[in-house]
Scaffold this active site. Structure first.
Site, PDB file in Angstrom:
ATOM      1  N   GLY A  44       0.861  -4.972  10.339  1.00 47.04           N
ATOM      2  CA  GLY A  44       1.046  -6.373   9.957  1.00 47.04           C
ATOM      3  C   GLY A  44       0.645  -6.640   8.517  1.00 47.04           C
ATOM      4  CB  CYS A  45      -2.375  -5.736   6.593  1.00 44.79           C
ATOM      5  SG  CYS A  45      -3.524  -6.668   7.638  1.00 44.79           S
ATOM      6  CB  THR A  46       1.862  -2.402   5.754  1.00 44.67           C
ATOM      7  OG1 THR A  46       0.665  -1.614   5.786  1.00 44.67           O
ATOM      8  CG2 THR A  46       2.905  -1.715   4.910  1.00 44.67           C
TER       9      THR A  46
END
Length: 157
Positions: A44-46
């Site tokens: 998700g952060c990527t």
């Protein structure tokens, strides 16, 4: 404390990628985007970071910088930035002092276990240092586009 639309952005200073330091005073008189993410190099952060990177030309043309903040140490953040060619500053809030000021260091729950962690949140901060718009519990899909819409609605682009 939880920062909301219209509030003054809390003061901050953090180490960031590329040997930089980012602080509120660096952006005095300049609008910017400050987003908090839980952990570098996770799916998700990527996705979120890459979407901000792809939208960077649009934000830059509107005169906005983007700063990402996580509780990770600088080494994994630097690896993350390098791996995905992220050119905007990614800052380390290892002691979560800045996250506390913004009200994004919160109790979370996974599989019945409670723990403290970073709430995925974004803040559009105006040239006057006040929060134009705050997004909480962000869903990464289309988030960068939603931020750009708010930038346009605020008359910044």
């Amino acid at each position: 404390m939880s920062v909301a639309d219209g509030d003054a952005a809390p003061d901050f200073s953090m180490p960031a990628t590329g040997g930089r330091t980012v602080s509120l005073s660096d952006y005095k008189g300049k609008p910017f985007i400050l987003y908090f993410y839980p952990k570098a190099d996770t799916p998700g952060c990527t996705k979120e970071a890459c979407a901000f990177q792809e939208s960077l030309p649009n934000f830059s043309s509107a005169g906005l910088d983007v700063i990402g903040v996580s509780p990770d140490k600088m080494k994994p953040i630097e690896k993350f930035a390098e791996k995905f060619r992220l050119t905007f500053p990614l800052a380390s809030d290892e002691g979560h002092a800045v996250a506390d000021k913004f009200g994004v260091w919160v109790e979370k729950s996974m599989y019945g276990r409670k723990y403290m962690g970073m709430d995925r949140s974004t803040f559009l901060i105006g040239a006057d240092g006040k929060v134009i718009k705050a997004w909480r519990k962000v869903s990464v899909t289309n988030h960068a586009e939603d931020v750009m819409k708010a930038v346009k609605a605020a008359g910044l682009a």
